[in-house]
Design a protein around this motif. Structure first.
Motif, PDB file in Angstrom:
ATOM      1  N   SER A   1     -10.133   6.157   9.843  1.00 23.14           N
ATOM      2  CA  SER A   1      -9.113   7.173  10.103  1.00 23.14           C
ATOM      3  C   SER A   1      -9.489   8.513   9.478  1.00 23.14           C
ATOM      4  N   THR A   2     -10.182   8.493   8.339  1.00 23.68           N
ATOM      5  CA  THR A   2     -10.620   9.732   7.697  1.00 23.68           C
ATOM      6  C   THR A   2     -11.650  10.440   8.562  1.00 23.68           C
TER       7      THR A   2
ATOM      8  N   ALA B   1     -18.242   6.104   9.213  1.00 24.07           N
ATOM      9  CA  ALA B   1     -17.391   5.609   8.127  1.00 24.07           C
ATOM     10  C   ALA B   1     -18.187   4.694   7.196  1.00 24.07           C
ATOM     11  N   ASP B   2     -19.036   3.842   7.761  1.00 22.49           N
ATOM     12  CA  ASP B   2     -19.858   2.948   6.940  1.00 22.49           C
ATOM     13  C   ASP B   2     -20.870   3.727   6.112  1.00 22.49           C
TER      14      ASP B   2
ATOM     15  N   LYS C   1     -16.985   4.115  13.343  1.00 20.16           N
ATOM     16  CA  LYS C   1     -17.335   3.142  12.301  1.00 20.16           C
ATOM     17  C   LYS C   1     -18.734   3.394  11.742  1.00 20.16           C
TER      18      LYS C   1
ATOM     19  N   GLN D   1       0.846  -1.182   0.000  1.00 22.22           N
ATOM     20  CA  GLN D   1       0.000   0.000   0.000  1.00 22.22           C
ATOM     21  C   GLN D   1       0.883   1.233   0.000  1.00 22.22           C
TER      22      GLN D   1
ATOM     23  N   ASP E   1     -12.736   5.445   5.170  1.00 24.18           N
ATOM     24  CA  ASP E   1     -12.022   4.774   6.250  1.00 24.18           C
ATOM     25  C   ASP E   1     -12.286   5.450   7.584  1.00 24.18           C
TER      26      ASP E   1
END
Length: 491
Positions: free
Chosen positions: A394-395, A386-387, A383, A12, A392
């Motif tokens: 972290s974003t 994020a979902d 989460k 990555q 992500d």
């Protein structure tokens, strides 16, 4: 023995554009302007339209709010294009990012700087008092050394012997410990009262002894600080009443007198120049029950690629003969143009990500933003958002950690909307912030002469349907900076 073989690996790697975006995403609005100025200084191919005399035709965006950018759920992040000369030879009046914003649209009040009171600092005040004393040069040097050795709270944390050594080695002043002690007493007579103390006890005694010595309450307060400071700080009032042969009314007067003292005299004359300026990144308004999210216009700077660098690159690119210096010039201009384009795209992507994330938070906590009641906060973790936005965790974390939203009920840090879930007896999941709110209300309404212990608070929550352990109650109380019951006790 050397061998060669082929291997396939999944790695990555972040592109320069992604690194640029990640760094910009976590920058709050209050610091974004500084970051943009740094980029403008480093990259001459990047220009700020607001600093030029370019007037954009308003009819191109007749419905655009000049002050704020409103969230559009159809906005999606575009992929970074590879280098192309056509990207830099575009028309200035249409495609430059940020041209849609009226350069005169910012409210005039936003541009005003916060006034800071002009006042001498704590150490300057002490030095000016020392300058007025008729002391010898030696004593003046000792006094100056003592003042310079005080900490920001006004305490002298260094031993007298260390001050004597400093005077000898740094100023060539040979002084005895007794001379330093005598000069310290002089400094302790300065304003604010309590300055130059070596402990909290000495600080309080200095302040009390400057009061009326004939007042019986002052005399008893001095006795309490001298002989029973530990019992006082632990609020063992019963022991104090027995030891000093006082009733509760007399003790209340002594306690109130001590509580008026300043435990940190250095703060009393200091005007902090490090004022925290909170600029909200988002605004949420309530329009007849419908929430409207807007982004602070400071997040949409008017940037463009320099036309002079565009023309310079075009000239170099079409040159018939290219020597080494010409190729180096082409490479330099290309690098600066790429960097400018990447930065503009990163700013635009940052804006879209901020709006997308905040819109998801607003929809998730819709009831709270309508009412402003903490009890309407739903359990929400990173989460969950994020979902919803397909990004992500972290974003989302970078967006939530340092961004603020202004609502009709106050300005909040986005991180404060995230909380863990607690299950009630009915099986319903509620936010732990709801439990903290109930705890805060009961502690605020308690009888301060008999404050509620953690066990009693646990029973109250269980009666309300929140089945949590006593250690959890203690953890929530500590998170709200509320002391234990004994330290909340008042006379």
């Amino acid at each position: 023995m050397l061998k060669q073989n082929l291997q396939q690996k999944l790695l990555q790697k972040l592109s320069p554009q992604q690194i640029q975006f990640i760094k910009l995403l976590q920058v709050p609005t209050v610091s974004l302007d500084t970051r943009i100025k740094e980029e403008l200084e480093e990259n001459p191919a990047l220009e700020d339209i607001s600093l030029t005399n370019i007037n954009e035709p308003e009819e191109q965006y007749p419905d655009r709010d000049p002050d704020e950018d409103t969230y559009n759920s159809d906005d999606e992040k575009g992929e970074m294009d590879e280098f192309n000369i056509d990207d830099y030879l575009q028309e200035d009046n249409v495609n430059d990012y940020g041209s849609r914003y009226d350069q005169n649209g910012d409210d005039e009040d936003e541009r005003k700087e916060i006034p800071i009171a002009v006042q001498s600092s704590f150490f300057e005040s002490l030095q000016s008092q020392l300058d007025l004393l008729p002391v010898s040069d030696k004593d003046f040097s000792i006094g100056k050394q003592i003042i310079g050795s005080l900490d920001d709270d006004g305490y002298l944390r260094r031993p007298i012997m260390s001050l004597t050594d400093d005077l000898a080695f740094s100023q060539n002043v040979m002084a005895e410990d007794e001379e330093v002690e005598d000069m310290l007493k002089v400094i302790q007579s300065f304003d604010p009262p309590g300055v130059g103390a070596r402990s909290l006890q000495e600080c309080l005694l200095i302040q009390l002894r400057k009061k009326d010595a004939n007042d019986p309450i002052i005399k008893k307060a001095i006795t309490v600080v001298e002989d029973y400071l530990d019992e006082f700080t632990r609020k063992h009032y019963d022991k104090l009443e027995r030891s000093l042969n006082m009733n509760s009314i007399e003790l209340r007067g002594v306690v109130n007198e001590i509580l008026k003292l300043n435990p940190k005299p250095g703060d009393s004359n200091e005007v902090s120049t490090k004022q925290m300026q909170v600029i909200p990144d988002f605004h949420i308004s309530n329009n007849d029950g419908t929430l409207i999210l807007t982004l602070n216009s400071k997040n949409a700077p008017e940037l463009k690629v320099s036309r002079s660098y565009q023309e310079m690159f075009q000239h170099y690119d079409k040159a018939s003969q290219k020597d080494k210096k010409m190729k180096e010039a082409v490479q330099f201009v290309k690098q600066k143009l790429d960097s400018a384009k990447w930065f503009i795209d990163a700013i635009k992507q940052r804006q879209q990500t901020l709006l997308k994330t905040m819109n998801a938070i607003m929809q998730y906590q819709y009831d709270f933003f309508l009412t402003g009641d903490d009890k309407n906060l739903k359990p929400m973790i990173l989460k969950d958002i994020a979902d919803r936005i397909g990004m992500d965790i972290s974003t989302v974390s970078r967006v939530a950690n340092s961004k603020y939203v202004q609502t009709e009920h106050g300005t909040f840090l986005l991180k404060s909307f995230f909380s863990e879930a607690i299950q009630t007896e009915s099986g319903e999941e509620v936010s732990n912030k709801e439990v903290k709110k109930i705890l805060e209300e009961h502690i605020g309404e308690e009888d301060k002469r008999h404050p509620l212990a953690d066990e009693k608070l646990t029973d109250i929550l269980k009666e309300a349907g929140y089945n949590i352990a006593r250690r959890t109650v203690a953890k929530y109380r500590e998170q709200m900076n509320i002391p234990v019951a004994r330290l909340r006790k008042e006379l």
